[in-house]
Write a protein that holds these residues in place. Structure first.
Motif, mmCIF file in Angstrom:
data_model
loop_
_atom_site.group_PDB
_atom_site.id
_atom_site.type_symbol
_atom_site.label_atom_id
_atom_site.label_comp_id
_atom_site.label_asym_id
_atom_site.label_seq_id
_atom_site.Cartn_x
_atom_site.Cartn_y
_atom_site.Cartn_z
ATOM 1 N N GLY A 6 23.084 -2.248 1.724
ATOM 2 C CA GLY A 6 22.880 -1.165 0.761
ATOM 3 C C GLY A 6 24.005 -1.112 -0.255
ATOM 4 N N THR A 7 25.231 -1.277 0.215
ATOM 5 C CA THR A 7 26.369 -1.260 -0.709
ATOM 6 C C THR A 7 26.248 -2.396 -1.716
ATOM 7 O OG1 THR A 7 27.839 -0.107 0.818
ATOM 8 C CG2 THR A 7 28.891 -1.467 -0.869
ATOM 9 N N ARG A 8 25.776 -3.554 -1.262
ATOM 10 C CA ARG A 8 25.584 -4.673 -2.203
ATOM 11 C C ARG A 8 24.625 -4.296 -3.326
ATOM 12 N NH1 ARG A 8 24.143 -8.887 1.846
ATOM 13 N NH2 ARG A 8 26.053 -8.984 3.021
ATOM 14 N N ALA A 9 23.627 -3.459 -2.997
ATOM 15 C CA ALA A 9 22.625 -3.071 -3.995
ATOM 16 C C ALA A 9 23.226 -2.234 -5.115
ATOM 17 C CB ALA A 9 21.480 -2.310 -3.327
ATOM 18 N N VAL A 10 24.300 -1.479 -4.811
ATOM 19 C CA VAL A 10 24.865 -0.572 -5.818
ATOM 20 C C VAL A 10 26.328 -0.867 -6.150
ATOM 21 C CG1 VAL A 10 23.245 1.338 -5.393
ATOM 22 C CG2 VAL A 10 25.352 1.158 -4.025
ATOM 23 N N THR A 16 29.343 2.927 -3.021
ATOM 24 C CA THR A 16 29.066 2.526 -1.638
ATOM 25 C C THR A 16 27.867 3.337 -1.168
ATOM 26 O OG1 THR A 16 30.431 4.277 -0.683
ATOM 27 C CG2 THR A 16 31.537 2.169 -1.215
ATOM 28 N N THR A 17 27.342 3.010 -0.001
ATOM 29 C CA THR A 17 26.216 3.791 0.523
ATOM 30 C C THR A 17 26.619 5.235 0.801
ATOM 31 O OG1 THR A 17 26.682 2.960 2.743
ATOM 32 C CG2 THR A 17 24.932 1.849 1.509
ATOM 33 N N GLN A 18 27.864 5.452 1.185
ATOM 34 C CA GLN A 18 28.324 6.824 1.430
ATOM 35 C C GLN A 18 28.325 7.617 0.119
ATOM 36 O OE1 GLN A 18 30.025 4.069 2.423
ATOM 37 N NE2 GLN A 18 30.170 4.185 4.643
ATOM 38 N N GLN A 19 28.757 6.977 -0.959
ATOM 39 C CA GLN A 19 28.761 7.649 -2.260
ATOM 40 C C GLN A 19 27.338 7.872 -2.755
ATOM 41 O OE1 GLN A 19 31.353 4.760 -4.105
ATOM 42 N NE2 GLN A 19 33.053 6.214 -4.129
ATOM 43 N N TRP A 20 26.459 6.908 -2.473
ATOM 44 C CA TRP A 20 25.070 7.091 -2.889
ATOM 45 C C TRP A 20 24.469 8.261 -2.129
ATOM 46 C CZ3 TRP A 20 21.994 2.060 -1.325
ATOM 47 C CH2 TRP A 20 20.841 2.349 -0.615
ATOM 48 N N LYS A 86 24.300 10.675 -14.886
ATOM 49 C CA LYS A 86 23.816 9.516 -15.655
ATOM 50 C C LYS A 86 23.853 8.257 -14.781
ATOM 51 C CE LYS A 86 24.790 6.888 -19.840
ATOM 52 N NZ LYS A 86 25.702 6.706 -20.967
ATOM 53 N N LEU A 87 24.967 8.063 -14.075
ATOM 54 C CA LEU A 87 25.097 6.922 -13.166
ATOM 55 C C LEU A 87 23.988 6.956 -12.117
ATOM 56 C CD1 LEU A 87 26.762 4.565 -11.818
ATOM 57 C CD2 LEU A 87 27.954 6.377 -10.561
ATOM 58 N N TRP A 88 23.768 8.129 -11.528
ATOM 59 C CA TRP A 88 22.760 8.271 -10.479
ATOM 60 C C TRP A 88 21.366 7.961 -11.015
ATOM 61 C CZ3 TRP A 88 22.005 8.009 -5.612
ATOM 62 C CH2 TRP A 88 20.824 8.494 -5.056
ATOM 63 N N ILE A 89 20.987 8.594 -12.108
ATOM 64 C CA ILE A 89 19.611 8.487 -12.616
ATOM 65 C C ILE A 89 19.330 7.120 -13.227
ATOM 66 C CG2 ILE A 89 18.007 9.359 -14.378
ATOM 67 C CD1 ILE A 89 19.300 12.154 -13.898
ATOM 68 N N LYS A 95 18.193 0.746 -8.698
ATOM 69 C CA LYS A 95 18.631 -0.297 -7.764
ATOM 70 C C LYS A 95 18.352 0.100 -6.315
ATOM 71 C CE LYS A 95 21.758 -2.655 -10.753
ATOM 72 N NZ LYS A 95 23.059 -3.206 -10.978
ATOM 73 N N ILE A 96 18.497 1.367 -5.999
ATOM 74 C CA ILE A 96 18.198 1.852 -4.647
ATOM 75 C C ILE A 96 16.709 1.697 -4.360
ATOM 76 C CG2 ILE A 96 18.114 3.925 -3.199
ATOM 77 C CD1 ILE A 96 20.787 4.753 -4.677
ATOM 78 N N HIS A 97 15.875 2.070 -5.324
ATOM 79 C CA HIS A 97 14.428 1.888 -5.144
ATOM 80 C C HIS A 97 14.089 0.414 -4.938
ATOM 81 C CE1 HIS A 97 13.297 5.928 -7.256
ATOM 82 N NE2 HIS A 97 13.849 6.102 -6.078
ATOM 83 N N GLY A 98 14.712 -0.450 -5.715
ATOM 84 C CA GLY A 98 14.493 -1.893 -5.551
ATOM 85 C C GLY A 98 14.948 -2.377 -4.187
#
Length: 142
Positions: A6-10, A16-20, A86-89, A95-98
């Motif tokens: 997951g972290t690789r995706a973002v 990181t996944t924790q930040q996501w 903005k970063l999130w949206i 990338k998370i959806h992908g």
């Protein structure tokens, strides 16, 4: 593996996944005006101590801001900044959806339904175990 892949995706976004997870929690409509650190920790099912360092780093990076809660000055309220939103949206969410499309690509609807059912059942069991452990700890302290 979720944290690793997951972290690789973002990671290109510096997340990181924790930040996501934090950005995802704060992106919900009911968190539009932010969340107290305690409420955010409960929502994410992490300790306030673990969340504190994460929030500080995300605040340093400009994704979050914290301020005294207007209703309880002892409590800190965490909100997503404009650049964090903005970063999130625009960057992280696609990338998370992908990522989820890729890891769930060969799952049928039934597979996803059953997996979700069993993960929620596992989560309930973990919560019950955690509640029992906390009750025992409180009893020992008294």
């Amino acid at each position: 593996m979720l944290h690793k892949t997951g972290t690789r995706a973002v990671e290109a976004e510096g997340l990181t996944t924790q930040q996501w997870a934090v950005l995802g929690a704060l992106s919900r409509p009911e968190a539009e005006h932010g969340m107290s650190v305690g409420d955010l920790a409960r929502y994410l099912m992490v300790s306030r101590q673990n969340l504190s360092g994460l929030v500080s780093r995300m605040e340093r990076d400009g994704h979050l801001s914290t301020a005294a809660d207007g209703r309880d000055r002892r409590s800190r309220r965490v909100t997503m900044t404009g650049s964090g939103r903005k970063l999130w949206i625009h960057q992280a969410t696609p990338k998370i959806h992908g990522y989820y499309e890729e890891v769930l690509g060969d799952f049928s609807i039934d597979d996803v339904t059953h997996t979700l059912h069993y993960l929620l059942k596992l989560l309930d069991n973990m919560k019950r175990l955690d509640d029992a452990t906390q009750a025992t700890t409180r009893d020992d302290e008294e």
